[in-house]
Design a protein around this motif. Structure first.
Motif, mmCIF file in Angstrom:
data_model
loop_
_atom_site.group_PDB
_atom_site.id
_atom_site.type_symbol
_atom_site.label_atom_id
_atom_site.label_comp_id
_atom_site.label_asym_id
_atom_site.label_seq_id
_atom_site.Cartn_x
_atom_site.Cartn_y
_atom_site.Cartn_z
ATOM 1 N N ILE A 57 0.767 -1.149 -0.128
ATOM 2 C CA ILE A 57 0.146 0.020 0.080
ATOM 3 C C ILE A 57 0.858 1.268 0.038
ATOM 4 C CG2 ILE A 57 -1.821 1.212 1.119
ATOM 5 C CD1 ILE A 57 -2.216 -1.617 2.722
ATOM 6 N N PHE A 58 0.627 2.047 -0.992
ATOM 7 C CA PHE A 58 1.302 3.433 -0.992
ATOM 8 C C PHE A 58 0.659 4.400 -0.476
ATOM 9 C CE2 PHE A 58 2.896 0.689 -4.558
ATOM 10 C CZ PHE A 58 4.219 0.911 -4.479
ATOM 11 N N HIS A 59 1.332 4.937 0.786
ATOM 12 C CA HIS A 59 0.639 5.944 1.550
ATOM 13 C C HIS A 59 1.237 7.244 0.939
ATOM 14 C CE1 HIS A 59 -1.094 3.486 4.455
ATOM 15 N NE2 HIS A 59 -0.061 2.798 4.498
ATOM 16 N N ARG A 60 0.135 8.377 0.824
ATOM 17 C CA ARG A 60 0.656 9.565 0.493
ATOM 18 C C ARG A 60 0.979 10.341 1.632
ATOM 19 N NH1 ARG A 60 -3.505 7.870 -1.480
ATOM 20 N NH2 ARG A 60 -3.778 7.645 -3.752
ATOM 21 N N LYS A 61 2.130 11.100 1.396
ATOM 22 C CA LYS A 61 2.611 12.217 2.238
ATOM 23 C C LYS A 61 1.540 13.234 2.664
ATOM 24 C CE LYS A 61 7.141 13.933 3.499
ATOM 25 N NZ LYS A 61 6.646 15.231 4.149
ATOM 26 N N LEU A 62 0.904 12.771 3.942
ATOM 27 C CA LEU A 62 0.053 13.849 4.267
ATOM 28 C C LEU A 62 0.528 15.240 4.897
ATOM 29 C CD1 LEU A 62 -2.668 11.713 5.772
ATOM 30 C CD2 LEU A 62 -2.462 12.517 3.406
ATOM 31 N N TYR A 63 -0.097 16.216 4.877
ATOM 32 C CA TYR A 63 0.333 17.503 5.585
ATOM 33 C C TYR A 63 0.966 17.525 6.982
ATOM 34 C CZ TYR A 63 0.898 22.423 6.768
ATOM 35 O OH TYR A 63 1.241 23.510 7.292
ATOM 36 N N ASP A 64 2.023 17.910 7.313
ATOM 37 C CA ASP A 64 2.646 17.696 8.589
ATOM 38 C C ASP A 64 3.333 19.211 8.969
ATOM 39 O OD1 ASP A 64 2.996 16.885 11.076
ATOM 40 O OD2 ASP A 64 4.506 15.779 10.636
#
Lengths: 80, 487
Positions: A57-64
């Motif tokens: 599963i490829f996770h998107r880089k969410l805003y941090d």
């Protein structure tokens, strides 16, 4: 002239000798694969098997928020 | 009647006599300044500066001070003091036109501050640090110099030095605030003290010391003008600590009517992220949809406003000071800009300088002195007005850019939710519940925090202390079992 005549005669003999060669091929050849042996260790599995893999599963880089550097700089520039 | 006469007239007469006295001194000083202007004294600029300061015409003293500073001649202690007063009253901006060489030559603490700020603006952080470190503890600008030092050290990733500088700033500002009697100076130091506390919290956040960051933030009182801004920062710190309920509670504070003028696109993103982390995907998607619905119109309104031809030099000042007829959103944004320190400080400078300009412009007797001042002040007032307009326009443009930037981030969250949902279907699983309800058991609170249930109203003293009580929904169950249980 003498040499030329000799060379011509030698050439004619040579051609006539080549024409006499008869080439014969084997009409049938049998390979017994069972009796063929290859040296080495057998490492392949006895039967065909497929190992189950987990789905990637490829996770998107969410805003941090890593820091507030821009806001700090704004604070000093907006003081006056 | 006699008593009334005595009570009413006595203070009035005293006041009148006092104002006549002040006006007389003021006009006498101006006459002297005019006299020195047409004289051939070697130190005539110094004398003019002194007389203009005496008559409280600080902005008019600026061109004479700049002229004097441009000369490579040592400043007398009296002139050093006058320089500090003028910079304090008019700001540092006008003095940025002086060359670095000249500012270095004079090497007074006021010129050190001007040069330090100038170098900081041009990105020469090492040079700025050298200049700002020269300012001594007793000086008026000591806390501000340390606040700037703290930020510069942070930019250079020297965190120990940055923390030290900010702590010095906070303590010295507190000390000077207590020692001052003037309310404006008190306010200046109060802003510095709070800003340095916030900077300490931000550095701790950057270093991953989240508990210490929250502690530093909690030292900023709710009455502080900075307080509404730090709610978002506190929410981020709680988010990093995986206390999503507290993060959501802090962000919901912005929905209270008292804080209606404070709206930040980033707070919406953090709300969606907090729900997402608790696997409350429906809530997260709802926030995302709301964001698109609400901010799309806001962005369009603002864009239309900015695209209008701004031929007038004071379009944005007028808009911010008098936003009648605009949409509620533009009105709120104007309030937000109006409350910013930079805007109010620059506006105050602009108004005061304009008063001085009108004073000299309306002078009965026109002299070369007044004509020269009117010319200088007219240009300077125009420059200040342009600067305020630029600041307001820049803030509005930044706001639009933020809306668009966070719209992209929202889209990312939406995609991630969809991917997670698809993954669950592939694995034949589902989340344990569709929607978690709030419960006090899900609340994490410290021993100094008390629980009061929310009954549909925001109370001013409760603002900033809210927490949600939602249960994490991240437990996955087999889809068939969940289906059977449902039946």
């Amino acid at each position: 002239m003498k040499t030329f005549t000799l060379a011509l005669i030698f050439y004619c003999f040579n051609i006539s000798a080549k024409e006499n060669v008869i080439i014969k091929y084997k009409k049938y050849e049998k390979f017994d694969l069972g009796s063929l042996q290859v040296k080495g260790n057998l490492i392949a599995p006895g039967d065909i098997s497929v190992r189950k893999r987990g789905n990637k599963i490829f996770h998107r880089k969410l805003y941090d928020r890593a820091e507030w550097d821009k806001e700090m700089k704004k604070d000093i520039n907006n003081l006056r | 009647m006699k008593r009334l006469y005595k009570n009413f007239l006595s203070p009035t007469i005293i006041c009148l006599i006092f104002s006549i006295f002040v006006v007389n001194i003021s006009s006498a000083s101006l006459k002297k300044a005019q006299k020195y202007y047409s004289s051939d004294y070697a130190n005539k600029n110094e004398l003019i500066i002194l007389e203009l300061v005496k008559s409280k015409k600080y902005y008019s003293a600026v061109p004479f001070l700049i002229k004097r500073l441009e000369k490579k001649m040592p400043l007398s202690p009296a002139l050093k003091k006058l320089t500090r007063i003028i910079v304090q009253k008019t700001g540092t901006y006008d003095f940025f036109s002086l060359s670095d060489e000249i500012l270095k030559y004079h090497n007074t603490q006021t010129t050190n501050l001007i040069l330090g700020l100038k170098l900081e603006g041009s990105g020469n952080y090492a040079g700025a640090i050298i200049e700002l470190k020269k300012i001594k503890e007793t000086h008026y600008y000591y806390p501000e110099a340390n606040m700037t030092l703290g930020t510069l050290y942070n930019q250079l990733e020297l965190f120990t030095e940055s923390m030290q500088a900010n702590q010095i700033c906070q303590l010295s500002a507190l000390k000077k605030e207590k020692a001052s009697n003037h309310h404006k100076i008190k306010r200046y130091y109060s802003v510095l003290k709070e800003s340095c506390l916030i900077h300490i919290a931000r550095i701790k956040y950057k270093l991953g010391k989240y508990h210490a960051s929250i502690k530093a933030h909690e030292r900023v009182t709710k009455t502080s003008y900075k307080w509404p801004y730090i709610l978002l920062e506190k929410a981020w710190t709680n988010y990093q600590l995986e206390n999503y309920n507290r993060a959501l509670g802090l962000l919901v504070t912005y929905k209270s009517p008292l804080l209606s003028s404070y709206f930040f696109p980033e707070s919406e993103v953090l709300t969606a992220l907090s729900y997402f982390k608790m696997c409350l995907w429906k809530d997260s998607l709802k926030v995302i949809d709301q964001y698109y619905n609400v901010y799309k119109h806001k962005s369009q309104d603002l864009k239309a406003l900015l695209e209008e031809k701004d031929s007038e030099n004071d379009k944005y000042i007028n808009l911010i000071l008098n936003p009648k007829g605009e949409t509620p959103y533009i009105k709120n944004l104007s309030t937000q800009i109006r409350k910013k320190v930079k805007f109010s400080v620059q506006l105050a400078h602009y108004k005061k300088e304009k008063d001085e300009y009108l004073f000299f412009k309306s002078a009965r007797k026109k002299t070369p002195f007044t004509a020269n001042l009117v010319k200088y002040l007219a240009a300077s007032v125009k420059n200040k007005k342009t600067k305020i307009n630029f600041f307001a326009k820049q803030t509005m443009t930044e706001f639009i850019n933020k809306i668009h930037y966070f719209s992209y981030e929202m889209f990312n969250i939406k995609l991630e939710i969809m991917a997670n949902k698809r993954d669950l279907i592939y694995k034949n699983k589902r989340l344990v519940a569709d929607r978690s309800r709030g419960d006090i058991d899900n609340l994490s609170k410290k021993n100094n925090q008390h629980f009061w249930s929310y009954k549909g109203a925001f109370w001013a003293d409760e603002l900033g202390d809210y927490s949600f009580g939602l249960k994490s929904n991240c437990k996955k169950v087999d889809s068939r079992i969940a289906y059977k249980d449902k039946r």
